[in-house]
Design a protein around this motif. Structure first.
Motif, mmCIF file in Angstrom:
data_model
loop_
_atom_site.group_PDB
_atom_site.id
_atom_site.type_symbol
_atom_site.label_atom_id
_atom_site.label_comp_id
_atom_site.label_asym_id
_atom_site.label_seq_id
_atom_site.Cartn_x
_atom_site.Cartn_y
_atom_site.Cartn_z
ATOM 1 N N ALA A 209 2.488 1.738 -3.425
ATOM 2 C CA ALA A 209 1.538 2.278 -4.402
ATOM 3 C C ALA A 209 1.357 3.780 -4.209
ATOM 4 N N ALA A 210 1.212 4.199 -2.958
ATOM 5 C CA ALA A 210 1.009 5.621 -2.674
ATOM 6 C C ALA A 210 2.248 6.438 -3.050
ATOM 7 N N TYR B 206 -3.974 -1.747 -7.176
ATOM 8 C CA TYR B 206 -4.660 -0.661 -6.492
ATOM 9 C C TYR B 206 -5.344 0.256 -7.499
ATOM 10 N N ALA C 209 2.459 6.694 -6.841
ATOM 11 C CA ALA C 209 1.431 7.586 -7.394
ATOM 12 C C ALA C 209 1.847 9.045 -7.308
ATOM 13 N N ARG C 210 2.660 9.376 -6.313
ATOM 14 C CA ARG C 210 3.099 10.767 -6.165
ATOM 15 C C ARG C 210 4.086 11.181 -7.262
ATOM 16 N N MET D 154 -2.762 0.972 -10.387
ATOM 17 C CA MET D 154 -1.346 0.819 -10.041
ATOM 18 C C MET D 154 -1.077 -0.615 -9.617
ATOM 19 N N ALA E 100 1.760 1.921 -13.666
ATOM 20 C CA ALA E 100 0.428 2.529 -13.728
ATOM 21 C C ALA E 100 -0.134 2.353 -15.134
ATOM 22 N N GLN F 22 0.840 -1.207 0.000
ATOM 23 C CA GLN F 22 0.000 0.000 0.000
ATOM 24 C C GLN F 22 0.874 1.257 0.000
ATOM 25 N N SER G 254 -4.001 12.192 -4.831
ATOM 26 C CA SER G 254 -4.231 10.774 -5.105
ATOM 27 C C SER G 254 -4.277 9.983 -3.814
ATOM 28 N N ASP G 255 -5.055 8.903 -3.869
ATOM 29 C CA ASP G 255 -5.107 7.933 -2.782
ATOM 30 C C ASP G 255 -5.203 6.562 -3.428
ATOM 31 N N ALA G 256 -4.873 5.510 -2.682
ATOM 32 C CA ALA G 256 -4.822 4.149 -3.235
ATOM 33 C C ALA G 256 -5.806 3.241 -2.503
ATOM 34 N N ILE H 57 -5.965 3.962 -8.097
ATOM 35 C CA ILE H 57 -5.495 5.274 -7.671
ATOM 36 C C ILE H 57 -6.591 6.281 -8.041
#
Length: 332
Positions: free
Chosen positions: A15-16, A40, A19-20, A54, A111, A12, A27-29, A42
């Motif tokens: 993934a976060a 995940y 994503a950044r 993701m 992604a 987790q 964004s959140d996962a 996103i």
């Protein structure tokens, strides 16, 4: 093979962090599934807009080169077949694969765009199953045809799903002998089948017409339909293998059902719209189906932390032994 997801919070976190690195304002996962990887959604936590999917790879399963090969094939499929696949999305720096370091371990993150549509699995009308399998066969043939004509296939770096890597003692997903609570008689019968499978497939051989790059998990859960658009997802298992293995994969977890011969015929009808399927291929269908079934014994034994496994194990051994007994009657 060890427990795949002993620390789900690290996936987790990976993934976060990945994503950044994308041009998302916020964004959140949200976890979608654990299997060979963690997947995940996103999304934007304020608007709930779905930004991408993701995938965080299980460390040690695929190399950087293998992920690069997947991205290369996805782009080819979108450009040169009537199918649609989820395009990889570049990060802010233009790269498609993010390497996230956590506690001394590298997590590869990819992604892809979020594809809308309904999976064939969600249409649970039994009468529709042959139609679904005809579509599966046609989709599979488009992929096989594309890899046959694409000269980039020679540069692909992926697993070979041959007999040793599927049901051998050092198979990629582990040793099927590790499946819990098997009796000595069951082990002996499956071992006998493995010897026959190996002998038959050694004779069948590997040629450009029957062996190449395959999806290796092309079943109803991995086909999305939206209007006239057919979309293929989940390329994590793709690699080199026999083309007929894609038929066996389509039947994963339902191989023992009475309707399987009708589903096989429907799949062949779809496949033959695009490519030939020879009599030599046809006589080994039972061999490929049982090889896949045994491969999944190893997968379930080594993936008991994976989201769907507990449900799949219900009745799986009994169904497997029915197939084993039938195979020994045919070829033993």
């Amino acid at each position: 093979m060890a427990n795949n997801f002993e620390n789900p919070e690290l996936f987790q976190q990976a993934a976060a962090m990945a994503a950044r690195r994308y041009p998302f304002e916020r964004s959140d996962a949200k976890l979608l599934a654990f299997s060979e990887n963690a997947t995940y959604l996103i999304f934007d936590p304020e608007t709930n807009e779905r930004l991408c999917v993701m995938r965080v790879g299980r460390p040690g399963y695929h190399t950087l080169e293998e992920y690069e090969s997947e991205i290369a094939w996805l782009r080819q499929i979108n450009d040169y077949t009537p199918l649609k696949v989820a395009n990889p999305i570049p990060a802010t720096d233009g790269s498609y694969i993010q390497q996230v370091e956590l506690e001394g371990t590298t997590y590869y993150c990819v992604a892809t765009e979020f594809l809308t549509g309904t999976t064939l699995e969600q249409d649970d009308n039994p009468a529709a199953a042959p139609q679904h399998f005809e579509m599966l066969g046609e989709v599979t043939a488009y992929l096989h045809r594309q890899t046959e004509i694409w000269n980039g296939t020679k540069d692909i770096k992926r697993f070979h799903w041959d007999t040793e890597n599927m049901i051998g003692e050092n198979a990629i997903w582990g040793d099927w002998h590790a499946y819990p609570d098997m009796t000595d008689e069951e082990v002996a019968k499956i071992e006998q089948c493995c010897e026959i499978i190996k002998r038959r497939l050694d004779r069948y051989g590997k040629t450009p017409q029957n062996y190449g790059v395959i999806h290796a998990d092309l079943r109803d859960t991995n086909i999305l339909v939206e209007g006239d658009a057919i979309k293929v997802i989940d390329f994590d298992d793709f690699g080199f293998g026999w083309h007929v293995h894609d038929l066996a994969s389509a039947l994963t977890f339902i191989e023992e059902r009475d309707e399987v011969p009708d589903l096989v015929n429907a799949w062949l009808t779809g496949y033959r719209k695009v490519l030939p399927f020879t009599d030599t291929d046809f006589v080994e269908i039972d061999t490929f189906i049982l090889q896949r079934r045994i491969q999944m014994l190893a997968w379930m034994a080594s993936h008991q932390d994976s989201t769907p496994v507990q449900g799949y194990m219900q009745g799986y051994m009994e169904g497997t032994m029915g197939l084993v007994d039938r195979y020994l009657r045919l070829f033993g």
